[in-house]
Design an enzyme around this catalytic site. Sequence first.
Site, PDB file in Angstrom:
ATOM      1  N   ASP A 202       0.884  -1.162   0.000  1.00  0.00           N
ATOM      2  CA  ASP A 202       0.000   0.000   0.000  1.00  0.00           C
ATOM      3  C   ASP A 202       0.926   1.217   0.000  1.00  0.00           C
ATOM      4  OD1 ASP A 202      -1.686   2.114   0.590  1.00  0.00           O
ATOM      5  OD2 ASP A 202      -2.332   1.339   2.534  1.00  0.00           O
TER       6      ASP A 202
ATOM      7  N   ASN B 279       1.374   8.443   0.479  1.00  0.00           N
ATOM      8  CA  ASN B 279       2.189   9.616   0.168  1.00  0.00           C
ATOM      9  C   ASN B 279       3.446   9.708   1.016  1.00  0.00           C
ATOM     10  OD1 ASN B 279       1.056  11.403  -1.987  1.00  0.00           O
ATOM     11  ND2 ASN B 279      -0.791  10.992  -0.810  1.00  0.00           N
TER      12      ASN B 279
ATOM     13  N   ILE C 126       5.288   3.351   2.714  1.00  0.00           N
ATOM     14  CA  ILE C 126       4.808   2.141   2.040  1.00  0.00           C
ATOM     15  C   ILE C 126       4.525   1.114   3.123  1.00  0.00           C
ATOM     16  CG2 ILE C 126       5.365   0.251   0.452  1.00  0.00           C
ATOM     17  CD1 ILE C 126       7.287   2.124  -0.986  1.00  0.00           C
TER      18      ILE C 126
ATOM     19  N   ASP D 133      -6.612   4.256  -2.657  1.00  0.00           N
ATOM     20  CA  ASP D 133      -6.598   3.757  -1.268  1.00  0.00           C
ATOM     21  C   ASP D 133      -7.981   3.894  -0.635  1.00  0.00           C
ATOM     22  OD1 ASP D 133      -6.359   6.546  -1.295  1.00  0.00           O
ATOM     23  OD2 ASP D 133      -4.866   6.626   0.296  1.00  0.00           O
ATOM     24  N   ARG D 134      -8.684   4.998  -0.961  1.00  0.00           N
ATOM     25  CA  ARG D 134     -10.041   5.187  -0.453  1.00  0.00           C
ATOM     26  C   ARG D 134     -10.973   4.134  -1.032  1.00  0.00           C
ATOM     27  NH1 ARG D 134     -11.787  11.092  -1.982  1.00  0.00           N
ATOM     28  NH2 ARG D 134     -13.641  10.506  -0.774  1.00  0.00           N
TER      29      ARG D 134
ATOM     30  N   THR E 286       4.229  24.851  24.037  1.00  0.00           N
ATOM     31  CA  THR E 286       3.879  24.911  22.616  1.00  0.00           C
ATOM     32  C   THR E 286       3.562  23.511  22.081  1.00  0.00           C
ATOM     33  OG1 THR E 286       5.355  26.795  22.394  1.00  0.00           O
ATOM     34  CG2 THR E 286       4.690  25.694  20.353  1.00  0.00           C
TER      35      THR E 286
HETATM   36  N1  LIG Z   1       5.449   2.500  12.430  1.00  0.00           N
HETATM   37  C1  LIG Z   1       5.012   3.668  11.935  1.00  0.00           C
HETATM   38  N2  LIG Z   1       5.764   4.301  10.994  1.00  0.00           N
HETATM   39  C2  LIG Z   1       5.337   5.462  10.491  1.00  0.00           C
HETATM   40  N3  LIG Z   1       4.202   6.086  10.857  1.00  0.00           N
HETATM   41  C3  LIG Z   1       3.432   5.506  11.794  1.00  0.00           C
HETATM   42  C4  LIG Z   1       3.791   4.255  12.356  1.00  0.00           C
HETATM   43  N4  LIG Z   1       2.808   3.919  13.220  1.00  0.00           N
HETATM   44  C5  LIG Z   1       1.904   4.915  13.223  1.00  0.00           C
HETATM   45  N5  LIG Z   1       2.264   5.890  12.372  1.00  0.00           N
HETATM   46  C6  LIG Z   1       1.493   7.116  12.121  1.00  0.00           C
HETATM   47  O1  LIG Z   1       0.922   6.929  10.852  1.00  0.00           O
HETATM   48  C7  LIG Z   1       0.816   8.153  10.153  1.00  0.00           C
HETATM   49  C8  LIG Z   1       0.969   7.865   8.666  1.00  0.00           C
HETATM   50  O2  LIG Z   1      -0.145   7.119   8.297  1.00  0.00           O
HETATM   51  P1  LIG Z   1      -0.193   6.089   7.088  1.00  0.00           P
HETATM   52  O3  LIG Z   1       1.023   5.260   7.133  1.00  0.00           O
HETATM   53  O4  LIG Z   1      -1.517   5.447   7.170  1.00  0.00           O
HETATM   54  O5  LIG Z   1      -0.265   6.995   5.843  1.00  0.00           O
HETATM   55  P2  LIG Z   1       0.792   7.563   4.794  1.00  0.00           P
HETATM   56  O6  LIG Z   1       1.502   6.522   4.031  1.00  0.00           O
HETATM   57  O7  LIG Z   1       1.597   8.602   5.494  1.00  0.00           O
HETATM   58  O8  LIG Z   1      -0.112   8.340   3.873  1.00  0.00           O
HETATM   59  P3  LIG Z   1      -1.344   7.913   3.045  1.00  0.00           P
HETATM   60  O9  LIG Z   1      -2.497   8.507   3.789  1.00  0.00           O
HETATM   61  O10 LIG Z   1      -1.091   8.559   1.769  1.00  0.00           O
HETATM   62  O11 LIG Z   1      -1.401   6.417   2.992  1.00  0.00           O
HETATM   63  C9  LIG Z   1       1.897   9.058  10.735  1.00  0.00           C
HETATM   64  O12 LIG Z   1       1.303  10.304  11.032  1.00  0.00           O
HETATM   65  C10 LIG Z   1       2.308   8.392  12.049  1.00  0.00           C
HETATM   66  O13 LIG Z   1       1.911   9.181  13.161  1.00  0.00           O
HETATM   67  C1  LIG Z   2      -6.604  11.698  -0.389  1.00  0.00           C
HETATM   68  C2  LIG Z   2      -5.427  10.771  -0.523  1.00  0.00           C
HETATM   69  C3  LIG Z   2      -4.131  11.565  -0.565  1.00  0.00           C
HETATM   70  C4  LIG Z   2      -5.408   9.889   0.749  1.00  0.00           C
HETATM   71  O1  LIG Z   2      -4.328   9.021   0.733  1.00  0.00           O
HETATM   72  C5  LIG Z   2      -5.570   9.850  -1.765  1.00  0.00           C
HETATM   73  O2  LIG Z   2      -6.731   9.087  -1.658  1.00  0.00           O
HETATM   74  C6  LIG Z   2      -5.607  10.643  -3.059  1.00  0.00           C
HETATM   75  O3  LIG Z   2      -4.603  11.058  -3.548  1.00  0.00           O
HETATM   76  N1  LIG Z   2      -6.851  10.828  -3.636  1.00  0.00           N
HETATM   77  C7  LIG Z   2      -7.088  11.525  -4.853  1.00  0.00           C
HETATM   78  C8  LIG Z   2      -8.090  12.600  -4.689  1.00  0.00           C
HETATM   79  C9  LIG Z   2      -9.471  12.105  -4.316  1.00  0.00           C
HETATM   80  O4  LIG Z   2      -9.627  11.016  -3.739  1.00  0.00           O
HETATM   81  O5  LIG Z   2     -10.433  12.817  -4.621  1.00  0.00           O
HETATM   82  K   LIG Z   3      -3.586   5.531   3.116  1.00  0.00           K
END
Ligand SMILES: Nc1ncnc2c1ncn2[C@@H]1O[C@H](COP(=O)(O)OP(=O)(O)OP(=O)(O)O)[C@@H](O)[C@H]1O
Ligand SMILES: CC(C)(CO)[C@@H](O)C(=O)NCCC(=O)O
Ligand SMILES: [K+]
Length: 248
Positions: free
Chosen positions: A6, A9, A12, A101-102, A180
């Site tokens: 998966d 942004n 992975i 992903d959605r 802060t």
């Molecule tokens: N082991 C980890 N490594 C990195 N981030 C983590 C971990 N566990 C929890 N997080 C949290 O997950 C968030 C990132 O979420 P996630 O991995 O679902 O999405 P992403 O790959 O950043 O983005 P997207 O929404 O595009 O999938 C970070 O804000 C962090 O706080």
């Molecule tokens: C909204 C994110 C960034 C969430 O990962 C992704 O689903 C995405 O790039 N979507 C494209 C825009 C949309 O879903 O309308």
């Molecule tokens: K995601």
Amino acid sequence: MILELDCGNSFIKWRVISPGGRERICAGIVDSDDGLFEALAGSGVKVQRCRLVSVRSDAETEQLVTRLKASLGVEVVCAQSSSQVGGVRNGYHDYQRLGLDRWLALLGGYHLGQRACLVVDLGTAVTADFVSADGEHLGGFICPGLPLMRDQLSTHTRRIRYDREVALAALQELEPGRSTAEAVERGCLLMLRGFVAEQLAQARSRFPGGFEVFLTGGDAELVRDAVPEAQVVPDLVFVGLAIACPLS
Ligand SMILES: Nc1ncnc2c1ncn2[C@@H]1O[C@H](COP(=O)(O)OP(=O)(O)OP(=O)(O)O)[C@@H](O)[C@H]1O
Ligand SMILES: CC(C)(CO)[C@@H](O)C(=O)NCCC(=O)O
Ligand SMILES: [K+]
């Protein structure tokens, strides 16, 4: 063994499951393609097949696919946009614009819940999607996730600065902040919780016959107590990936 990816942004998410899909062999989160190949090499598993979803650019995704094929010697199946899969109809005017992903998370939610559902994914961005009992995706909402909110604050102000460890400690409770880090971390988390609570209120009025709530994404745990009825399913995107990309 099946490798599933998966590609979000920021990170992975990867996992390796047994050929029949029943058993999870290993899993991880990495922040780069290099990190992925290192983790895979370190895991010692022999991958036969691979499927992935990516919300990265086409160029970045193609580069990763090429490297996966070359280094693992396997075919790679990528989830594609679709107007209809597994009894769910995409609600976007232009179905190709809905983030994959959605789409997969809501396919997974509908499959697990078998009734109306609200799916909230908390990652870099936070998304909420609604699916009716008969599989109609009603659309959804996108807002910045916790990492983006705090980065925007520190980028666009001169005096909001604190380090990562202080930030983690600040979230142990939600009293008004006295530093802060506490003020920002707690403020942003309350925004997220407020967003999730609003989605829940919308689901209640949209689905009077009842619904399931699914939380997924890296920050799902941070909002779970705002939605006690929710199921936290970290692998929800992978549930949808198996539906969208069955490996015969
Ligand atoms: N082991 C980890 N490594 C990195 N981030 C983590 C971990 N566990 C929890 N997080 C949290 O997950 C968030 C990132 O979420 P996630 O991995 O679902 O999405 P992403 O790959 O950043 O983005 P997207 O929404 O595009 O999938 C970070 O804000 C962090 O706080
Ligand atoms: C909204 C994110 C960034 C969430 O990962 C992704 O689903 C995405 O790039 N979507 C494209 C825009 C949309 O879903 O309308
Ligand atoms: K995601």
